[in-house]
Motif scaffolding. Structure first.
Motif, PDB file in Angstrom:
ATOM      1  N   GLU A 122       4.920   7.899  11.153  1.00 34.81           N
ATOM      2  CA  GLU A 122       3.886   7.514  12.127  1.00 34.81           C
ATOM      3  C   GLU A 122       2.690   6.855  11.420  1.00 34.81           C
ATOM      4  N   ARG A 123       2.328   7.391  10.256  1.00 33.26           N
ATOM      5  CA  ARG A 123       1.200   6.829   9.504  1.00 33.26           C
ATOM      6  C   ARG A 123       1.560   5.456   8.934  1.00 33.26           C
ATOM      7  N   ALA A 124       2.779   5.361   8.399  1.00 37.35           N
ATOM      8  CA  ALA A 124       3.212   4.069   7.854  1.00 37.35           C
ATOM      9  C   ALA A 124       3.217   3.018   8.961  1.00 37.35           C
TER      10      ALA A 124
ATOM     11  N   ALA B 295      -9.975  12.546   8.912  1.00 33.62           N
ATOM     12  CA  ALA B 295      -9.698  13.734   8.103  1.00 33.62           C
ATOM     13  C   ALA B 295     -10.751  13.902   7.028  1.00 33.62           C
ATOM     14  N   VAL B 296     -11.209  12.772   6.501  1.00 29.60           N
ATOM     15  CA  VAL B 296     -12.259  12.833   5.497  1.00 29.60           C
ATOM     16  C   VAL B 296     -13.292  11.787   5.879  1.00 29.60           C
ATOM     17  N   GLN B 297     -14.576  12.152   5.750  1.00 28.84           N
ATOM     18  CA  GLN B 297     -15.628  11.192   6.110  1.00 28.84           C
ATOM     19  C   GLN B 297     -15.778  10.158   5.004  1.00 28.84           C
ATOM     20  N   VAL B 298     -15.920   8.917   5.398  1.00 31.13           N
ATOM     21  CA  VAL B 298     -16.085   7.825   4.449  1.00 31.13           C
ATOM     22  C   VAL B 298     -17.406   7.147   4.788  1.00 31.13           C
ATOM     23  N   PRO B 299     -18.270   6.899   3.800  1.00 22.85           N
ATOM     24  CA  PRO B 299     -19.561   6.315   4.124  1.00 22.85           C
ATOM     25  C   PRO B 299     -19.427   4.897   4.644  1.00 22.85           C
ATOM     26  N   SER B 300     -20.377   4.500   5.487  1.00 23.53           N
ATOM     27  CA  SER B 300     -20.345   3.126   5.985  1.00 23.53           C
ATOM     28  C   SER B 300     -21.593   2.405   5.503  1.00 23.53           C
TER      29      SER B 300
ATOM     30  N   TYR C 127      -3.839  14.201  -6.841  1.00 20.24           N
ATOM     31  CA  TYR C 127      -2.908  14.813  -7.799  1.00 20.24           C
ATOM     32  C   TYR C 127      -1.648  13.973  -8.014  1.00 20.24           C
ATOM     33  N   LEU C 128      -1.480  12.922  -7.193  1.00 22.72           N
ATOM     34  CA  LEU C 128      -0.308  12.043  -7.352  1.00 22.72           C
ATOM     35  C   LEU C 128      -0.657  10.706  -8.011  1.00 22.72           C
ATOM     36  N   HIS C 129      -1.931  10.480  -8.317  1.00 26.37           N
ATOM     37  CA  HIS C 129      -2.336   9.173  -8.870  1.00 26.37           C
ATOM     38  C   HIS C 129      -1.584   8.852 -10.158  1.00 26.37           C
TER      39      HIS C 129
ATOM     40  N   HIS D 136     -14.100   2.884  -7.661  1.00 25.65           N
ATOM     41  CA  HIS D 136     -15.466   3.458  -7.634  1.00 25.65           C
ATOM     42  C   HIS D 136     -16.362   2.551  -6.791  1.00 25.65           C
ATOM     43  N   VAL D 137     -16.261   2.752  -5.492  1.00 26.46           N
ATOM     44  CA  VAL D 137     -16.794   1.802  -4.520  1.00 26.46           C
ATOM     45  C   VAL D 137     -18.325   1.779  -4.451  1.00 26.46           C
ATOM     46  N   VAL D 138     -18.979   2.826  -4.935  1.00 22.97           N
ATOM     47  CA  VAL D 138     -20.451   2.872  -4.795  1.00 22.97           C
ATOM     48  C   VAL D 138     -21.109   1.673  -5.476  1.00 22.97           C
TER      49      VAL D 138
ATOM     50  N   CYS E 109      -6.096   1.706  -7.707  1.00 23.77           N
ATOM     51  CA  CYS E 109      -5.919   3.121  -7.380  1.00 23.77           C
ATOM     52  C   CYS E 109      -7.241   3.714  -6.904  1.00 23.77           C
ATOM     53  N   GLU E 110      -7.155   4.573  -5.917  1.00 24.57           N
ATOM     54  CA  GLU E 110      -8.385   5.222  -5.435  1.00 24.57           C
ATOM     55  C   GLU E 110      -8.972   6.148  -6.505  1.00 24.57           C
ATOM     56  N   LYS E 111     -10.268   6.406  -6.378  1.00 23.66           N
ATOM     57  CA  LYS E 111     -10.933   7.341  -7.280  1.00 23.66           C
ATOM     58  C   LYS E 111     -10.641   8.769  -6.819  1.00 23.66           C
ATOM     59  N   PRO E 112     -10.821   9.799  -7.613  1.00 20.59           N
ATOM     60  CA  PRO E 112     -10.983   9.740  -9.054  1.00 20.59           C
ATOM     61  C   PRO E 112      -9.666   9.329  -9.699  1.00 20.59           C
ATOM     62  N   ALA E 113      -9.744   8.754 -10.910  1.00 23.09           N
ATOM     63  CA  ALA E 113      -8.536   8.244 -11.551  1.00 23.09           C
ATOM     64  C   ALA E 113      -7.469   9.337 -11.599  1.00 23.09           C
TER      65      ALA E 113
ATOM     66  N   ILE F 277       0.865  -1.189   0.000  1.00 19.56           N
ATOM     67  CA  ILE F 277       0.000   0.000   0.000  1.00 19.56           C
ATOM     68  C   ILE F 277       0.893   1.228   0.000  1.00 19.56           C
ATOM     69  N   ILE F 278       0.581   2.198  -0.862  1.00 21.39           N
ATOM     70  CA  ILE F 278       1.299   3.481  -0.824  1.00 21.39           C
ATOM     71  C   ILE F 278       0.295   4.564  -0.440  1.00 21.39           C
ATOM     72  N   GLY F 279       0.602   5.288   0.638  1.00 20.75           N
ATOM     73  CA  GLY F 279      -0.300   6.299   1.181  1.00 20.75           C
ATOM     74  C   GLY F 279      -1.099   5.682   2.308  1.00 20.75           C
ATOM     75  N   CYS F 280      -0.851   6.131   3.533  1.00 20.18           N
ATOM     76  CA  CYS F 280      -1.492   5.500   4.700  1.00 20.18           C
ATOM     77  C   CYS F 280      -2.345   6.501   5.469  1.00 20.18           C
TER      78      CYS F 280
HETATM   79  N1  NAD Z   1     -13.451   5.621  -2.215  1.00 20.25           N
HETATM   80  C1  NAD Z   1     -13.765   6.474  -1.267  1.00 20.25           C
HETATM   81  O1  NAD Z   1     -14.853   6.420  -0.683  1.00 20.25           O
HETATM   82  C2  NAD Z   1     -12.755   7.532  -0.879  1.00 20.25           C
HETATM   83  C3  NAD Z   1     -12.899   8.216   0.336  1.00 20.25           C
HETATM   84  C4  NAD Z   1     -11.929   9.146   0.692  1.00 20.25           C
HETATM   85  C5  NAD Z   1     -10.864   9.404  -0.177  1.00 20.25           C
HETATM   86  N2  NAD Z   1     -10.765   8.753  -1.366  1.00 20.25           N
HETATM   87  C6  NAD Z   1      -9.638   9.012  -2.294  1.00 20.25           C
HETATM   88  O2  NAD Z   1      -8.486   8.347  -1.771  1.00 20.25           O
HETATM   89  C7  NAD Z   1      -7.294   9.097  -2.068  1.00 20.25           C
HETATM   90  C8  NAD Z   1      -6.551   9.379  -0.750  1.00 20.25           C
HETATM   91  O3  NAD Z   1      -7.386  10.152   0.095  1.00 20.25           O
HETATM   92  P1  NAD Z   1      -7.170  10.174   1.695  1.00 20.25           P
HETATM   93  O4  NAD Z   1      -8.359  10.864   2.257  1.00 20.25           O
HETATM   94  O5  NAD Z   1      -6.810   8.829   2.174  1.00 20.25           O
HETATM   95  O6  NAD Z   1      -5.921  11.165   1.795  1.00 20.25           O
HETATM   96  P2  NAD Z   1      -5.018  11.442   3.096  1.00 20.25           P
HETATM   97  O7  NAD Z   1      -4.502  12.825   2.971  1.00 20.25           O
HETATM   98  O8  NAD Z   1      -5.739  11.028   4.328  1.00 20.25           O
HETATM   99  O9  NAD Z   1      -3.824  10.379   2.901  1.00 20.25           O
HETATM  100  C9  NAD Z   1      -2.900  10.448   1.854  1.00 20.25           C
HETATM  101  C10 NAD Z   1      -1.575   9.895   2.380  1.00 20.25           C
HETATM  102  O10 NAD Z   1      -0.639   9.815   1.295  1.00 20.25           O
HETATM  103  C11 NAD Z   1       0.633  10.137   1.829  1.00 20.25           C
HETATM  104  N3  NAD Z   1       1.557  10.530   0.767  1.00 20.25           N
HETATM  105  C12 NAD Z   1       1.544  11.663   0.022  1.00 20.25           C
HETATM  106  N4  NAD Z   1       2.588  11.649  -0.839  1.00 20.25           N
HETATM  107  C13 NAD Z   1       3.245  10.480  -0.662  1.00 20.25           C
HETATM  108  C14 NAD Z   1       4.394   9.891  -1.252  1.00 20.25           C
HETATM  109  N5  NAD Z   1       5.077  10.509  -2.209  1.00 20.25           N
HETATM  110  N6  NAD Z   1       4.809   8.676  -0.794  1.00 20.25           N
HETATM  111  C15 NAD Z   1       4.122   8.053   0.195  1.00 20.25           C
HETATM  112  N7  NAD Z   1       3.028   8.578   0.803  1.00 20.25           N
HETATM  113  C16 NAD Z   1       2.598   9.766   0.370  1.00 20.25           C
HETATM  114  C17 NAD Z   1       0.355  11.263   2.816  1.00 20.25           C
HETATM  115  O11 NAD Z   1       1.412  11.435   3.752  1.00 20.25           O
HETATM  116  C18 NAD Z   1      -0.942  10.792   3.449  1.00 20.25           C
HETATM  117  O12 NAD Z   1      -0.732  10.036   4.628  1.00 20.25           O
HETATM  118  C19 NAD Z   1      -7.774  10.364  -2.782  1.00 20.25           C
HETATM  119  O13 NAD Z   1      -7.647  10.188  -4.169  1.00 20.25           O
HETATM  120  C20 NAD Z   1      -9.247  10.477  -2.403  1.00 20.25           C
HETATM  121  O14 NAD Z   1     -10.029  11.141  -3.377  1.00 20.25           O
HETATM  122  C21 NAD Z   1     -11.676   7.810  -1.714  1.00 20.25           C
END
Ligand code: NAD
Length: 331
Positions: free
Chosen positions: A36-38, A267-272, A72-74, A119-121, A90-94, A5-8
């Motif tokens: 800390e997140r990792a 940080a962001v609300q996610v539906p349950s 913006y990093l997808h 696109h989890v819906v 990859c998470e949405k949006p693409a 997993i990349i991004g925690c």
């Molecule tokens: N499917 C859904 O219901 C849903 C819900 C929320 C968010 N999302 C999507 O998921 C994606 C992530 O959102 P989030 O809310 O988890 O964001 P977030 O800000 O909570 O987490 C992103 C993480 O990526 C890490 N990061 C950034 N650059 C990095 C790099 N170069 N290497 C390693 N780690 C790096 C950050 O430190 C951060 O911990 C977004 O595209 C968002 O639109 C989808």
């Protein structure tokens, strides 16, 4: 299946918890710039923690990576992973532009790796059930629909959600869920008409969109960042023989409050979902099965690219105040 997993952040933690308990899957490692997140995600799934994703890929050689970094990093991560022959969930949006979404698809195709966009819906049981009812003809020919999605104003690390050049704003980030679902239900979109409030310091972004489909169907969508209540989704689908209605606040069969989670707010609300089977779990399990057996997913990368294109047309409409043909100019 050896996964990393990349991004925690919010989503990375959901993947870590779900993949950590999935039979036949090993999460070998997780990476986040913030140690800390990792570490927290690594603990949730019994993986190794890295702050350098390249070092992680070299050392653990995953077959598949879940990309949970900000939107913006997808593209850059997808291109890097594809080049290394790694499948991508990859998470949405693409992506934030049509060119970027197409480049992601092309690069994955070139290197023979699979690309899935979350696109989890389509994996939420109520939405799936409504889709099946419509498909079976229960409400006759579907003609019109209304979709609403209300969430608090997202925070996220470094407030990237607040910057439209990084998140795409409420239409691209939040409403795209319903754009994708409406396309699943009604087919392709011909034109859009949209308005959206300017993001303000008070933390609100409210958008209204009308989608006109080639089939003649019409869908009205509302997306709201800044809602003071619980994450709320609603829909109403009407056809020549009936109507289907749904309100997420009316269907929660369990009210679960976990003491250890206290008053902490994500940080962001996610539906349950009230069901035993978490849609996020089912979605990633399904994508892994598609990788294993080579089958086409319910939601393809091309579907996700089209959703981006429609969201961008909505943005253009909101800016110009005019209806916009998808893939074209103002009407
Ligand atoms: N499917 C859904 O219901 C849903 C819900 C929320 C968010 N999302 C999507 O998921 C994606 C992530 O959102 P989030 O809310 O988890 O964001 P977030 O800000 O909570 O987490 C992103 C993480 O990526 C890490 N990061 C950034 N650059 C990095 C790099 N170069 N290497 C390693 N780690 C790096 C950050 O430190 C951060 O911990 C977004 O595209 C968002 O639109 C989808």
């Amino acid at each position: 299946m050896n996964i990393a997993i990349i991004g925690c952040g919010t989503m990375g933690m959901i993947y870590a918890r779900n993949l950590g308990k999935m039979p036949g899957v090993t999460v070998s490692a997780v990476a986040d710039l913030i140690a800390e997140r990792a570490n927290r995600a690594a603990e949730a799934c019994g993986a190794a923690a890295y702050t350098d994703w390249e070092q992680m890929l070299e050392e653990v050689k995953p077959e598949t990576v879940a990309v949970c970094v900000p939107t913006y990093l997808h593209k850059s991560f997808t291109l890097e992973l594809a080049k290394r022959g790694i499948h991508i969930i990859c998470e949405k949006p693409a992506a934030l532009t049509l060119e970027d979404a197409k480049a992601m698809e092309a690069e994955c195709h070139k290197h023979g790796v699979r690309l899935f966009i979350g696109h989890v819906v389509r994996f939420f049981p109520n939405y799936r059930n409504a889709f099946d009812q419509v498909q079976s003809g229960k409400i006759g020919v579907p003609k019109m629909a209304h979709f609403k999605r209300f969430a608090s104003y997202p925070q996220g690390v470094d407030l990237w959600y607040h910057d439209r050049s990084k998140s795409g704003g409420v239409i691209m980030d939040l409403m795209i869920h319903d754009i994708d679902y409406a396309c699943w239900l009604f087919g392709d979109v011909e034109s859009v008409y949209a308005s959206v409030t300017e993001p303000s310091l008070s933390g609100m972004e409210y958008a209204q969109v009308t989608l006109k489909f080639f089939s003649g169907a019409i869908a009205n969508l509302t997306g709201f960042w800044g809602y003071a209540g619980p994450f709320t989704t609603q829909f109403e689908i009407s056809g020549t023989g009936g109507i289907i209605q749904f309100d997420s606040n009316q269907v929660q069969s369990l009210d679960l409050k976990i003491a250890s989670e206290g008053v902490q707010r994500a940080a962001v609300q996610v539906p349950s979902s009230p069901t035993v089977h978490d849609p996020y779990y089912n979605e990633v399990k399904y994508f892994i099965e598609c990788i294993r057996n080579g089958s086409e997913p319910l939601v393809t990368a091309a579907d996700a690219t089209r959703a981006v294109e429609i969201a961008l047309a909505c943005e253009r409409s909101a800016q110009t105040g005019q209806p916009v043909q998808v893939g074209g100019n103002a009407l």
